[in-house]
Scaffold this motif. Structure first.
Motif, mmCIF file in Angstrom:
data_model
loop_
_atom_site.group_PDB
_atom_site.id
_atom_site.type_symbol
_atom_site.label_atom_id
_atom_site.label_comp_id
_atom_site.label_asym_id
_atom_site.label_seq_id
_atom_site.Cartn_x
_atom_site.Cartn_y
_atom_site.Cartn_z
ATOM 1 N N GLU A 8 1.445 -2.327 -3.482
ATOM 2 C CA GLU A 8 0.287 -2.161 -2.605
ATOM 3 C C GLU A 8 -0.293 -3.518 -2.217
ATOM 4 O O GLU A 8 -0.638 -3.747 -1.046
ATOM 5 C CB GLU A 8 -0.775 -1.304 -3.300
ATOM 6 N N PRO B 258 1.010 3.423 -2.150
ATOM 7 C CA PRO B 258 2.290 3.461 -1.444
ATOM 8 C C PRO B 258 3.212 2.323 -1.863
ATOM 9 O O PRO B 258 2.798 1.354 -2.514
ATOM 10 C CB PRO B 258 1.891 3.343 0.024
ATOM 11 N N ALA C 175 4.849 7.032 0.590
ATOM 12 C CA ALA C 175 3.405 7.230 0.446
ATOM 13 C C ALA C 175 3.150 8.699 0.138
ATOM 14 O O ALA C 175 3.976 9.563 0.414
ATOM 15 C CB ALA C 175 2.657 6.825 1.720
ATOM 16 N N GLY D 181 -1.264 6.180 2.678
ATOM 17 C CA GLY D 181 -1.367 6.281 1.227
ATOM 18 C C GLY D 181 -2.752 6.044 0.664
ATOM 19 O O GLY D 181 -2.952 6.150 -0.549
#
Length: 506
Positions: free
Chosen positions: A226, A248, A325, A241
């Motif tokens: 991330e 994600p 995601a 996400g």
């Protein structure tokens, strides 16, 4: 509880025996052996081949034909249970081969694979098949024997497994059959990953599976966390996400054949990896969520194809991107009317949070265009309900920026039974994606219908001038039935098609 054999789907061991059938059977235990005998159009022929096969187990071809009238319909099975004694087999299956075309042989093979589940030995006595016919029969046997994983308590009975050993008795090409098994196993891997419950399967979990598969196949693997996605500007993946407790990921896997040079063809495959799709704030009805653990099928297919490329040693550079995601509902979820800055700087107005797949795909496509220099860029995704409405569950639309690419994919689909139908990129519909506040709206703001086409037009915005194709597998990517080659859940549709296309490219 632990996931059962997800990355190593149970499968048969395979052997090719051109020896006389009597010698083949003599080496096997007859008590749990199934012998498959072909039924051609018009019934059992009186020729030497089938007559000799039946004679080995003490049967007369004319008596069998008169007493049982076995059907030649592709996949039809007539079971003969023999009286124990000195016979070389206890069970004989008379299987219809239909017209003998690859599709019919694939169907016949699936029937045999299913009939062989749980048995020790399945012996298939078929001769005179072309290379394409041999591959189809083998794929059918392998996929027919497959069963989806189950998550069971310690006292539950496990699902049946494919026949422990499949023996092809006759004239079979070892390379053709081995490659067919590899393609079928890629489909099985994609199916296994697709049906994993989403309380286990999240973006980090999928990235971990990709690392394992990549390591064992010798692939180069890179995973964006991330934090790295934020640092590099993957605004689409991050937005989709954002509502989930599990952040994600983006995964890149690369198959680089030995001796690759600057002129070696390079293909990038992008797979949609929504590990569960609630629809976001534009939430789905309850029944619409039941199958959404399979909404990452595109990423599973790409992962399986990359591993198979290494196993098959394809002389093509292939890079896979898994855009992962979970589209969840929370206070941090992205909203309708949000404007996102995608990878590369284009802005997108959100029209519906349940059209999230094209958002994560757009980021990955833009990255591929900017940095990976592919000769062909292709994406595969369970993208639109419109594709399912248009073509049902037997074939998928394919979009491409040139006819040669479309034709090659359609031909590969025809060769594998994973059928594609060319759909147009209708430029007259592009105006429907215009936005008053951003570079583009991600769904058609003006009603034009053609939801699968407008989704493809949106994705085209992010591929630059690359040769590009898009497979919308929303209809064919899931199955509601357990029949023939299919099991309920994810189908792995596209894995064999893409591998065949890549083999032809090489």
């Amino acid at each position: 509880m632990p996931a059962p054999e997800l990355l190593d789907p149970p499968s048969s061991s395979w052997s090719l025996r051109p020896d006389p059938l009597a010698d083949v059977l003599a080496d096997l235990d007859p008590t749990d052996l199934v012998l498959a005998v072909p039924v051609h159009a018009g019934g059992l022929p009186s020729g030497e081949d089938v007559a000799a096969v039946l004679q080995v187990v003490g049967l007369d071809v004319s008596e069998v034909q008169a007493a049982h009238e076995p059907s030649s319909e592709a996949g039809a099975v007539t079971r003969l249970q023999l009286v124990p004694g000195e016979r070389a087999a206890r069970t004989v299956l008379l299987v219809g081969l239909g017209d003998g075309a690859p599709d019919a042989l694939r169907t016949a093979g699936a029937a045999l694979g299913r009939a062989g589940r749980g048995r020790t030995s399945l012996v298939v006595a078929v001769s005179g098949l072309s290379a394409e016919g041999q591959a189809a029969l083998v794929e059918g046997i392998a996929l027919g024997g497959f069963t989806s994983p189950r998550w069971l308590g310690t006292d539950a009975k496990p699902a049946s497994r494919p026949a422990a050993e499949v023996t092809l008795a006759g004239e079979f090409d070892e390379v053709v059959c081995s490659r067919a098994v590899t393609r079928a196993r890629a489909t099985m891997l994609a199916r296994n990953l697709a049906v994993v419950p989403s309380n286990t399967k999240n973006p980090a979990w999928m990235a971990a599976q990709a690392r394992v598969v990549g390591r064992r196949a010798g692939l180069d693997v890179k995973v964006w966390s991330e934090r790295e996605l934020k640092a590099e500007g993957f605004g689409g993946i991050l937005a989709v996400g954002a509502g989930s407790a599990t952040p994600p990921r983006l995964v890149q896997l690369a198959h680089v054949p030995a001796g690759a040079t600057a002129t070696t063809p390079h293909v990038v495959l992008v797979g949609k990896g929504i590990t569960f799709d609630t629809g976001g704030l534009d939430i789905k009805p309850a029944e619409g969520m039941l199958a959404m653990k399979t909404d990452m099928s595109g990423s599973a297919i790409v992962l399986a194809v990359l591993e198979a490329c290494a196993i098959l040693d394809l002389p093509v550079r292939v890079t896979g991107l898994l855009a992962l995601a979970e589209n969840a509902v929370s206070g941090s979820a992205y909203r309708p009317s949000d404007v996102l800055t995608m990878y590369g700087g284009r802005t997108v107005e959100i029209g519906n949070t349940d059209a999230e797949g094209r958002i994560v795909m757009a980021d990955a496509l833009a990255y591929a265009d900017a940095h990976l220099e592919p000769d062909v860029l292709l994406d595969i995704a369970t993208l639109t309900g419109a594709a399912r409405v248009a073509l049902g569950r037997s074939m998928a639309p394919v979009y491409a920026t040139d006819d040669a690419l479309s034709d090659a994919l359609v031909a590969a689909g025809r060769a594998t039974g994973e059928l594609l139908w060319p759909f147009p990129l209708v430029d007259d519909y592009r105006f429907a994606l215009d936005s008053e506040v951003a570079d583009v709206n991600h769904i058609a703001g003006t009603p034009v219908g053609a939801g699968s086409i407008t989704a493809a037009l949106f994705l085209r915005e992010f591929v630059g001038e690359r040769r590009w194709a898009h497979l919308d597998i929303a209809g064919v990517g899931r199955s509601d039935v357990d029949r023939g080659l299919l099991t309920k859940g994810g189908t792995g549709f596209g894995a064999r098609l893409l591998l065949t296309w890549l083999e032809e490219m090489s």
